[in-house]
Scaffold this active site. Structure first.
Site, PDB file in Angstrom:
ATOM      1  N   HIS A  93     -14.801   1.690  59.654  1.00  0.00           N
ATOM      2  CA  HIS A  93     -13.496   2.308  59.902  1.00  0.00           C
ATOM      3  C   HIS A  93     -12.781   1.560  61.022  1.00  0.00           C
ATOM      4  O   HIS A  93     -13.309   0.601  61.595  1.00  0.00           O
ATOM      5  CB  HIS A  93     -13.645   3.809  60.168  1.00  0.00           C
ATOM      6  N   HIS A 135     -14.710   0.914  64.316  1.00  0.00           N
ATOM      7  CA  HIS A 135     -15.614  -0.241  64.258  1.00  0.00           C
ATOM      8  C   HIS A 135     -14.798  -1.529  64.336  1.00  0.00           C
ATOM      9  O   HIS A 135     -15.162  -2.481  65.024  1.00  0.00           O
ATOM     10  CB  HIS A 135     -16.390  -0.275  62.930  1.00  0.00           C
ATOM     11  N   HIS A 181     -20.518  15.339  68.333  1.00  0.00           N
ATOM     12  CA  HIS A 181     -20.482  15.529  66.876  1.00  0.00           C
ATOM     13  C   HIS A 181     -20.185  16.953  66.439  1.00  0.00           C
ATOM     14  O   HIS A 181     -20.036  17.222  65.261  1.00  0.00           O
ATOM     15  CB  HIS A 181     -21.793  15.019  66.255  1.00  0.00           C
ATOM     16  N   LYS A 210     -14.442  12.773  59.841  1.00  0.00           N
ATOM     17  CA  LYS A 210     -14.536  13.016  58.395  1.00  0.00           C
ATOM     18  C   LYS A 210     -13.952  14.383  58.071  1.00  0.00           C
ATOM     19  O   LYS A 210     -13.291  14.567  57.056  1.00  0.00           O
ATOM     20  CB  LYS A 210     -15.999  12.956  57.957  1.00  0.00           C
TER      21      LYS A 210
HETATM   22  N1  MSP Z   1     -25.663   2.015  65.983  1.00  0.00           N
HETATM   23  C1  MSP Z   1     -25.137   2.479  67.209  1.00  0.00           C
HETATM   24  C2  MSP Z   1     -24.990   1.360  68.205  1.00  0.00           C
HETATM   25  C3  MSP Z   1     -26.229   0.605  68.505  1.00  0.00           C
HETATM   26  S1  MSP Z   1     -25.913  -0.727  69.563  1.00  0.00           S
HETATM   27  C4  MSP Z   1     -27.410  -1.341  69.929  1.00  0.00           C
HETATM   28  C5  MSP Z   1     -23.769   3.116  66.962  1.00  0.00           C
HETATM   29  N2  MSP Z   1     -23.173   2.821  65.800  1.00  0.00           N
HETATM   30  S2  MSP Z   1     -21.730   3.376  65.358  1.00  0.00           S
HETATM   31  O1  MSP Z   1     -21.484   2.835  64.054  1.00  0.00           O
HETATM   32  O2  MSP Z   1     -21.683   4.791  65.493  1.00  0.00           O
HETATM   33  O3  MSP Z   1     -20.712   2.793  66.368  1.00  0.00           O
HETATM   34  C6  MSP Z   1     -20.593   1.400  66.524  1.00  0.00           C
HETATM   35  C7  MSP Z   1     -19.567   1.074  67.606  1.00  0.00           C
HETATM   36  O4  MSP Z   1     -18.295   1.563  67.170  1.00  0.00           O
HETATM   37  C8  MSP Z   1     -19.875   1.774  68.940  1.00  0.00           C
HETATM   38  O5  MSP Z   1     -19.630   0.911  70.022  1.00  0.00           O
HETATM   39  C9  MSP Z   1     -18.906   2.921  68.953  1.00  0.00           C
HETATM   40  O6  MSP Z   1     -18.516   3.305  70.240  1.00  0.00           O
HETATM   41  C10 MSP Z   1     -17.726   2.311  68.200  1.00  0.00           C
HETATM   42  N3  MSP Z   1     -16.843   3.322  67.656  1.00  0.00           N
HETATM   43  C11 MSP Z   1     -17.139   4.324  66.763  1.00  0.00           C
HETATM   44  N4  MSP Z   1     -16.017   5.072  66.579  1.00  0.00           N
HETATM   45  C12 MSP Z   1     -15.003   4.579  67.325  1.00  0.00           C
HETATM   46  C13 MSP Z   1     -13.636   4.851  67.470  1.00  0.00           C
HETATM   47  N5  MSP Z   1     -13.039   5.853  66.870  1.00  0.00           N
HETATM   48  N6  MSP Z   1     -12.905   4.021  68.245  1.00  0.00           N
HETATM   49  C14 MSP Z   1     -13.440   2.912  68.846  1.00  0.00           C
HETATM   50  N7  MSP Z   1     -14.727   2.628  68.732  1.00  0.00           N
HETATM   51  C15 MSP Z   1     -15.564   3.515  68.100  1.00  0.00           C
HETATM   52  O7  MSP Z   1     -23.290   3.807  67.847  1.00  0.00           O
END
Ligand code: MSP
Length: 522
Positions: A18, A21, A147, A305
């Site tokens: 999304h 990410h 969450h 979601k």
């Molecule tokens: N798998 C773990 C990270 C492990 S690192 C050794 C995780 N995954 S995640 O898919 O939930 O998130 C991945 C990255 O995306 C994280 O740095 C998280 O903060 C970032 N984001 C998830 N949602 C976000 C937003 N809405 N906005 C900006 N970044 C966000 O956490």
């Protein structure tokens, strides 16, 4: 600065990527591209985090094997990063054999050292966080504050990591190294969390979580365990470099610990406290820096979601009919300062990129080149190259863009570039080269145009990390060598082409059409 190693968080693959990410990966790519313009040796790691209960549950719901679901989703992540021009050197998956093997050895080493021990435990587990929560962390209704779900009560005999042993060293390190966690206010948050830190569970019973890396040498009376996701996930930063528990060498020796971990605010505790503890236990130096970014909201609302407002970056490109991702990249990293939460809205996006990239930057280049063709058939005569009155502005901006990047103030760096364009636009408006041409002052007119084009070469180099395709197009039209290192970027070194060809002049960025507004949502 010679070496620069940057990592992103590795994303959970229980769905497609999304915009949150995407924000992190774009931010990282922009930083990496800038430092590539300054250092000879840059390494950029990203990847996916594929184990744990969350992935296992989603796969079960879909009725497929976890690995199959991971493979399908990993392909979507890779496709998105390609579409966004996120140019990583390596993509690690926690299901890679090499990674799994090294994680098992890391675990074994810590077990042998006594830093991992067995312990019976009852705790509240949030599968969203993939972590245990303390009662006091919960909302009044007993939910996980991130969450908004009730954590599950879990009673197991697990392996625990002796995190408390390292509490004082970590605290001291954070206090003595103000650059370790940026922005700085985040460090205060971590120091508060450290006060109540306890040893952490680092394995789960495979009866409850089967989708994980098995603990090695698990032949005692404890039932089979898998390595709980954070040791698995965090270790990616070193396993990717080929870290060897017995004999650290190769890429690991080259890049560790000069690393910048780019992460979101929700996973700071894991990186600042857990990861530091693991590294200290392994006898390894701590990373140079954690760069903690905020969250991207959608139309000022948290993306979720449940709200149904999760946006895919690819859908945004499609909705705006963007063949290149530059405008989206530019908007994402300049719409808010790095540490703060950002926001995506169609209106904002359109307004900002139309103003900065089309009306301001693109238009200035296009008008100047068109005048050069109109008055001089595109020829840059020697007499046009004089002392450039914009020299000091250029020097100032190059200096401040670098300084801002050094402090990871990416929005501010972008603003400096646009300020230079603005100033140059005002210079043109004040001097009116078209009037000079009408009055027959051709040499003066040519000088003004070349002054502007020289500045545009600097703008091209500086905007490149944000907008690599647009910068390439600008460089082509200006016949400017985009591979020039920023340290060599001075007006003296800019050899602007002798002849600018009429056929090659075209707008580098077309205004986003208002008819696409509101279609950006996926
Ligand atoms: N798998 C773990 C990270 C492990 S690192 C050794 C995780 N995954 S995640 O898919 O939930 O998130 C991945 C990255 O995306 C994280 O740095 C998280 O903060 C970032 N984001 C998830 N949602 C976000 C937003 N809405 N906005 C900006 N970044 C966000 O956490």
């Amino acid at each position: 600065m010679e070496k620069f190693y940057l990592t992103t968080a590795i994303d959970y693959v229980n769905g497609a990527p999304h915009i949150g990410h995407a924000y992190e990966k774009i931010l990282s790519d922009v930083i990496v591209r800038h430092f590539t313009q300054r250092c000879d040796d840059v390494y950029f790691l990203t990847g996916t985090d594929e184990h744990g209960i969350k992935i296992q549950k989603t796969a079960i719901e879909k009725g497929i094997e976890p690995k199959q679901m991971c493979d399908e989703n990993v392909a979507k992540f890779k496709e998105a990063w390609k579409a966004l021009d996120v140019n990583y050197n390596q993509f690690i998956r926690t299901t890679d054999e090499e990674h799994k093997k090294t994680v098992q050895l890391i675990f074994k080493k810590l077990l042998e050292k006594g830093d991992i021990y067995k312990h019976s435990y009852t705790g509240l587990y949030c599968s969203g966080c993939e972590g245990f929560l303390n009662e006091k962390d919960l909302t009044e209704d007993g939910l996980c504050p991130i969450h908004m779900k009730k954590p599950e009560e879990v009673s197991e005999e697990n392996y625990f990591f002796r995190l408390t042993k390292y509490k004082d060293v970590i605290t001291k390190h954070i206090k003595e190294n103000p650059d370790f966690i940026i922005p700085e206010f985040r460090a205060t948050e971590v120091l508060n969390q450290l006060e109540n830190i306890e040893d952490i569970s680092v394995s789960r019973s495979s009866a409850n979580v089967s989708w994980g890396i098995p603990v090695l040498d698990n032949n005692d009376n404890i039932y089979p365990q898998v390595i709980y996701v954070w040791i698995d996930a965090l270790s990616n930063y070193i396993t990717a470099l080929g870290y060897d528990v017995e004999n650290p060498s190769g890429k690991f020796q080259k890049y560790w610990p000069v690393v910048h971990h780019v992460i979101g605010k929700d996973i700071l505790k894991f990186h600042s406290i857990y990861w530091s503890g693991i590294l200290l236990a392994l006898g390894l130096p701590l990373p140079k820096q954690l760069l903690v970014h905020g969250f991207i909201n959608i139309n000022k609302e948290k993306m979720s979601k449940t709200l149904g407002n999760v946006i895919s970056p690819i859908d945004i490109l499609k909705a705006w009919d963007l063949k290149i991702p530059d405008a989206f990249r530019y908007y994402m990293v300049t719409a808010a300062p790095v540490g703060k939460d950002g926001n995506y809205s169609d209106e904002d996006f359109k307004e900002k990129v139309n103003a900065d990239l089309a009306n301001n930057m693109g238009n200035l280049l296009n008008r100047t080149l068109s005048m050069l063709v109109k008055y001089f058939d595109g020829e840059i005569k020697e007499e046009f190259k004089t002392n450039n009155p914009l020299l000091n502005n250029v020097k100032y901006v190059i200096f401040h863009v670098k300084e801002n990047f050094d402090n990871f103030k990416i929005q501010e760096a972008g603003q400096e570039i646009i300020n230079l364009v603005d100033f140059t636009n005002k210079y043109v408006a004040g001097i009116e080269p078209w009037t000079l041409a009408k009055e027959g002052k051709m040499s003066e007119c040519g000088q003004v145009l070349v002054n502007v084009l020289e500045v545009m070469c600097v703008v091209t180099a500086l905007i490149y990390p944000f907008c690599p395709n647009i910068a390439q197009e600008m460089a082509n039209q200006l016949k400017f060598d985009l591979s020039m290192k920023l340290d060599n970027l001075t007006l003296d070194n800019i050899k602007i082409g002798k002849l600018i060809s009429k056929e090659e002049i075209k707008p580098v960025f077309l205004r986003l059409d208002s008819e696409f507004a509101d279609k950006g949502k996926g």
